[in-house]
Design a protein around this motif. Structure first.
Motif, short mmCIF file in Angstrom:
data_model
loop_
_atom_site.label_atom_id
_atom_site.label_comp_id
_atom_site.label_asym_id
_atom_site.label_seq_id
_atom_site.Cartn_x
_atom_site.Cartn_y
_atom_site.Cartn_z
N TYR A 79 -50.01 2.71 -0.21
CA TYR A 79 -49.16 1.58 0.27
C TYR A 79 -48.39 1.04 -0.79
O TYR A 79 -47.18 0.90 -0.31
CB TYR A 79 -50.46 0.68 0.56
CG TYR A 79 -49.90 -0.62 1.28
CD1 TYR A 79 -49.52 -0.74 2.62
CD2 TYR A 79 -49.46 -1.61 0.41
CE1 TYR A 79 -49.11 -1.82 3.30
CE2 TYR A 79 -48.97 -2.92 1.19
CZ TYR A 79 -48.90 -2.85 2.23
OH TYR A 79 -48.45 -4.12 3.05
N HIS A 84 -43.49 -1.82 -1.40
CA HIS A 84 -44.08 -3.21 -1.09
C HIS A 84 -44.14 -4.02 -2.39
O HIS A 84 -44.25 -3.51 -3.42
CB HIS A 84 -45.39 -3.29 -0.42
CG HIS A 84 -45.41 -2.47 1.01
ND1 HIS A 84 -44.97 -3.33 2.22
CD2 HIS A 84 -45.99 -1.24 1.43
CE1 HIS A 84 -45.12 -2.32 3.14
NE2 HIS A 84 -45.84 -1.25 2.65
N ASN A 85 -43.95 -5.23 -2.30
CA ASN A 85 -43.93 -6.29 -3.22
C ASN A 85 -45.41 -6.62 -3.60
O ASN A 85 -46.43 -6.08 -2.85
CB ASN A 85 -43.32 -7.51 -2.96
CG ASN A 85 -43.62 -8.27 -2.11
OD1 ASN A 85 -44.73 -8.60 -1.72
ND2 ASN A 85 -42.59 -8.43 -0.90
N ASP A 88 -47.47 -8.47 -0.94
CA ASP A 88 -48.01 -7.35 0.16
C ASP A 88 -49.01 -6.59 -0.40
O ASP A 88 -50.14 -6.35 0.58
CB ASP A 88 -46.81 -6.59 0.62
CG ASP A 88 -45.79 -7.36 1.38
OD1 ASP A 88 -46.05 -8.42 1.82
OD2 ASP A 88 -44.67 -7.10 1.42
N LEU A 91 -52.28 -8.77 -0.46
CA LEU A 91 -52.83 -8.91 0.95
C LEU A 91 -53.56 -7.77 1.40
O LEU A 91 -54.27 -8.01 2.33
CB LEU A 91 -51.76 -9.69 1.72
CG LEU A 91 -51.83 -11.25 1.81
CD1 LEU A 91 -53.15 -11.62 2.31
CD2 LEU A 91 -51.80 -11.79 0.07
N GLU A 92 -52.72 -6.61 1.22
CA GLU A 92 -53.45 -5.36 1.87
C GLU A 92 -54.74 -4.89 1.12
O GLU A 92 -55.66 -4.56 1.89
CB GLU A 92 -52.37 -4.01 1.59
CG GLU A 92 -52.90 -3.11 2.17
CD GLU A 92 -53.03 -2.77 3.83
OE1 GLU A 92 -53.44 -1.77 4.04
OE2 GLU A 92 -52.84 -3.55 4.10
N TYR A 145 -42.89 -13.92 -8.02
CA TYR A 145 -43.85 -14.22 -7.18
C TYR A 145 -45.02 -15.01 -8.10
O TYR A 145 -45.76 -15.61 -7.32
CB TYR A 145 -44.37 -13.07 -6.45
CG TYR A 145 -43.35 -12.58 -5.36
CD1 TYR A 145 -42.84 -13.57 -4.47
CD2 TYR A 145 -42.99 -11.24 -5.50
CE1 TYR A 145 -41.76 -13.04 -3.52
CE2 TYR A 145 -42.10 -10.83 -4.42
CZ TYR A 145 -41.27 -11.50 -3.61
OH TYR A 145 -40.53 -11.13 -2.87
N LYS A 200 -43.98 -16.56 0.25
CA LYS A 200 -44.33 -15.19 0.65
C LYS A 200 -45.79 -15.09 1.03
O LYS A 200 -46.09 -14.18 1.92
CB LYS A 200 -44.06 -14.18 -0.47
CG LYS A 200 -44.07 -12.79 -0.18
CD LYS A 200 -43.14 -12.35 0.92
CE LYS A 200 -42.86 -10.80 0.98
NZ LYS A 200 -41.82 -10.47 2.17
N GLU A 203 -46.77 -16.36 4.53
CA GLU A 203 -45.99 -15.47 5.43
C GLU A 203 -46.86 -14.27 5.66
O GLU A 203 -47.44 -13.80 6.84
CB GLU A 203 -44.51 -14.99 4.96
CG GLU A 203 -43.69 -16.01 5.09
CD GLU A 203 -42.40 -15.67 4.39
OE1 GLU A 203 -42.19 -14.42 4.11
OE2 GLU A 203 -41.32 -16.66 4.32
N ALA A 204 -47.38 -13.71 4.67
CA ALA A 204 -48.29 -12.51 4.40
C ALA A 204 -49.49 -12.96 5.20
O ALA A 204 -50.14 -12.03 6.11
CB ALA A 204 -48.35 -11.70 3.31
N LYS A 207 -49.56 -12.92 9.08
CA LYS A 207 -49.46 -11.63 9.67
C LYS A 207 -50.77 -11.05 10.02
O LYS A 207 -51.05 -10.32 10.72
CB LYS A 207 -48.52 -10.96 9.05
CG LYS A 207 -47.19 -11.19 9.03
CD LYS A 207 -46.21 -10.20 8.24
CE LYS A 207 -44.61 -10.66 8.17
NZ LYS A 207 -43.91 -9.79 7.51
#
Length: 209
Positions: A79, A84-85, A88, A91-92, A145, A200, A203-204, A207
């Motif tokens: 991933y 991805h930053n 992301d 959160l994954e 971040y 950020k 937002e994540a 989702k």
């Protein structure tokens, strides 16, 4: 020669199948509730064959957890390699861990401390990932971040301590996994974020909820 080759391939395939079957049983029923007899019977093999491959239940548990963790690391590594930053990626990891916890019988976590080899492996794994955590946070600082911190090594130590408290006090049997993860995973993460990182992060989170 071909017979030996086929026999070796069968043995390797059986070894993998045993680990997969055992891990599913452990997380569904708890570790202590699963007997080696149960695993052998489910696979349709003799107990002797099972013990020829794994000397005891603790060794089977240890190797099963190692395989499971390796798969999880591979998933996150793949991933991350997609560009991805850090938000992301975090959160994954959160999403995967939350999904995993929802599937696991809480008894599994209280059972696991009764196996010294497994406890030692978990301790060593934590130490390895603490170093990775520092590198990861530094990457997030460069991306804008995460905020700079005087002692990044302290953060994973505190998170591990909270995680241990949750498991040893069986809080997963008292509170929804989402509430616990928000408290010991997302709140410290938010404190580490810059304003840009918080936007950020929100937002994540939106989702995946």
């Amino acid at each position: 020669m071909q017979v030996l080759k086929d026999s070796s391939a069968y043995r390797l395939a059986l070894r993998e199948k045993i680990m997969d079957t055992a891990m599913q049983a452990f997380i569904r029923q708890g570790i202590r509730a699963v007997r080696m007899d149960d695993i052998a019977q489910q696979l349709g093999i003799s107990k002797r064959t099972l013990y020829e491959i794994y000397e005891d239940k603790e060794e089977l548990l240890l190797q099963s957890i190692k395989k499971y963790n390796a798969q999880r690391v591979a998933t996150l590594t793949e991933y991350a390699a997609q560009g991805h930053n850090v938000i992301d990626i975090v959160l994954e990891a959160y999403r995967l861990k939350l999904a995993e916890t929802r599937m696991v019988n809480p008894v599994f976590f209280s059972d696991i401390i009764k196996y010294p080899k497994v406890e030692k492996y978990i301790k060593n794994t934590r130490e390895y990932f603490r170093d990775k955590f520092v590198l990861f946070v530094n990457k997030g600082i460069q991306e804008g971040y995460f905020k700079k911190s005087k002692n990044l090594n302290l953060i994973p130590l505190l998170m591990d301590a909270v995680g241990d408290y949750i498991m040893s006090n069986q809080l997963l049997q008292q509170y929804p996994a989402e509430e616990l993860f928000d408290s010991f995973y997302l709140l410290p993460l938010r404190g580490l974020c810059t304003e840009q990182g918080i936007r950020k992060l929100d937002e994540a989170i939106a989702k995946i909820q």
